[in-house]
Motif scaffolding. Structure first.
Motif, PDB file in Angstrom:
ATOM      1  N   LYS A 155       0.942  -1.422   0.023  1.00  0.00           N
ATOM      2  CA  LYS A 155       0.051   0.292   0.010  1.00  0.00           C
ATOM      3  C   LYS A 155       0.840   1.181   0.088  1.00  0.00           C
ATOM      4  CE  LYS A 155      -3.346   2.252   2.974  1.00  0.00           C
ATOM      5  NZ  LYS A 155      -4.561   2.620   1.589  1.00  0.00           N
ATOM      6  N   LYS A 156       2.016   1.103   0.921  1.00  0.00           N
ATOM      7  CA  LYS A 156       2.837   2.467   0.805  1.00  0.00           C
ATOM      8  C   LYS A 156       3.501   2.490  -0.564  1.00  0.00           C
ATOM      9  CE  LYS A 156       4.960   5.493   3.377  1.00  0.00           C
ATOM     10  NZ  LYS A 156       4.430   6.895   3.752  1.00  0.00           N
ATOM     11  N   LEU A 157       4.075   1.455  -1.109  1.00  0.00           N
ATOM     12  CA  LEU A 157       4.678   1.591  -2.352  1.00  0.00           C
ATOM     13  C   LEU A 157       3.866   1.887  -3.471  1.00  0.00           C
ATOM     14  CD1 LEU A 157       6.907  -1.626  -2.059  1.00  0.00           C
ATOM     15  CD2 LEU A 157       7.696   0.656  -2.344  1.00  0.00           C
ATOM     16  N   SER A 158       2.682   1.723  -3.403  1.00  0.00           N
ATOM     17  CA  SER A 158       1.537   1.938  -4.383  1.00  0.00           C
ATOM     18  C   SER A 158       1.546   3.446  -4.774  1.00  0.00           C
ATOM     19  CB  SER A 158       0.102   1.407  -4.245  1.00  0.00           C
ATOM     20  OG  SER A 158      -0.258   2.013  -3.032  1.00  0.00           O
ATOM     21  N   GLU A 159       2.087   4.397  -3.672  1.00  0.00           N
ATOM     22  CA  GLU A 159       1.828   5.699  -3.535  1.00  0.00           C
ATOM     23  C   GLU A 159       2.643   6.283  -4.976  1.00  0.00           C
ATOM     24  OE1 GLU A 159       2.835   7.173   0.038  1.00  0.00           O
ATOM     25  OE2 GLU A 159       1.351   6.483   1.140  1.00  0.00           O
ATOM     26  N   THR A 160       3.756   5.454  -5.201  1.00  0.00           N
ATOM     27  CA  THR A 160       4.987   5.945  -6.521  1.00  0.00           C
ATOM     28  C   THR A 160       5.248   4.866  -7.184  1.00  0.00           C
ATOM     29  OG1 THR A 160       6.753   5.427  -4.798  1.00  0.00           O
ATOM     30  CG2 THR A 160       5.903   7.658  -4.743  1.00  0.00           C
ATOM     31  N   GLU A 161       4.706   3.400  -7.098  1.00  0.00           N
ATOM     32  CA  GLU A 161       5.095   2.646  -7.827  1.00  0.00           C
ATOM     33  C   GLU A 161       3.747   2.044  -8.530  1.00  0.00           C
ATOM     34  OE1 GLU A 161       8.313   2.354  -8.430  1.00  0.00           O
ATOM     35  OE2 GLU A 161       8.719   3.548  -6.789  1.00  0.00           O
ATOM     36  N   ASN A 162       4.101   1.374  -9.684  1.00  0.00           N
ATOM     37  CA  ASN A 162       2.807   0.616 -10.221  1.00  0.00           C
ATOM     38  C   ASN A 162       2.962  -0.958  -9.525  1.00  0.00           C
ATOM     39  OD1 ASN A 162       4.023  -1.247 -12.017  1.00  0.00           O
ATOM     40  ND2 ASN A 162       4.623   0.888 -13.497  1.00  0.00           N
TER      41      ASN A 162
END
Length: 228
Positions: free
Chosen positions: A166-173
């Motif tokens: 969820k945290k990574l989805s802020e900047t990564e696909n």
């Protein structure tokens, strides 16, 4: 459609795929060594992700957050190994109930991870869920099976994977996250898989492909749902 409903529908798809994956693993009936199943699940899953990502021109492994991606991928190897072991040796009903502790762990960990507020209704539901888990585990009673701890460990680690995703989805696909997860998990499980390799029969290949397909769609759906 509200964001909560949108996310919930993705989680429903993930839960359905998790059931398909569990049934496929159980269908193998321990005929294929555990780490070989983990390895092939990751390799086939990686191929599927690359095919779909290539079609949509979303293949991208260059990211400044590669350290967090790598850590999440290592957790994936551990979660898969514990989870597959639990499915192989426990009654499916017991394993499934214990796997449903993952959302409970997510609810609790979302407070320190994201500062989210858990209202009294969700708090009561979470407490009830853990009471149910204790009833299933039956600690201190003769019927306790230590293998249940593998299911709990898998759920706890999987909860951490979801929150990091969820945290990574802020900047990564999501494709990038899955390429990292499947690629590193395949590399991590490969030595143990090769050491105890058993060539699958054609019907076992069908089940292994089903494990990978259900598992890959489940991973995508879970990540998508929690991102929303």
């Amino acid at each position: 459609m509200t964001r909560n409903l949108h996310g919930a529908l993705w989680i429903f798809v993930a839960a359905t795929c998790a059931a398909g994956m569990s049934l496929s693993i159980r269908g193998l009936d321990l005929r294929i060594p555990l780490m070989e199943v983990v390895f092939l699940r990751c390799v086939i899953g990686l191929i599927l992700v690359l095919l779909f990502s290539w079609r949509d021109n979303k293949i991208n492994i260059r990211t400044p957050r590669w350290k967090l991606m790598t850590f999440r991928s290592i957790l994936t190897v551990v979660a898969l190994s514990c989870g597959f072991h639990a499915i192989s040796v426990l009654p499916l009903t017991v394993a499934t109930v214990l796997f449903f502790t993952a959302p409970l762990f997510v609810t609790i960990l979302s407070i320190p991870f994201f500062g989210e507020t858990v209202g009294w209704r969700r708090a009561c539901a979470t407490i009830a869920g853990f009471i149910g888990t204790i009833i299933v585990l039956r600690p201190g009673i003769q019927g306790f099976d230590p293998n249940m701890l593998f299911a709990i460990a898998s759920s706890l680690i999987f909860a951490a994977i979801l929150l990091i995703g969820k945290k990574l989805s802020e900047t990564e696909n999501i494709s990038t996250m899955m390429i990292y997860a499947m690629g590193i998990a395949a590399i991590g499980s490969m030595p143990l898989a090769i050491a105890d390799w058993k060539t699958p029969l054609w019907n076992e290949w069908i089940l292994l492909i089903a494990v990978a397909a259900f598992g890959t769609l489940r991973g995508f759906s879970d990540t998508k749902g929690y991102a929303i």
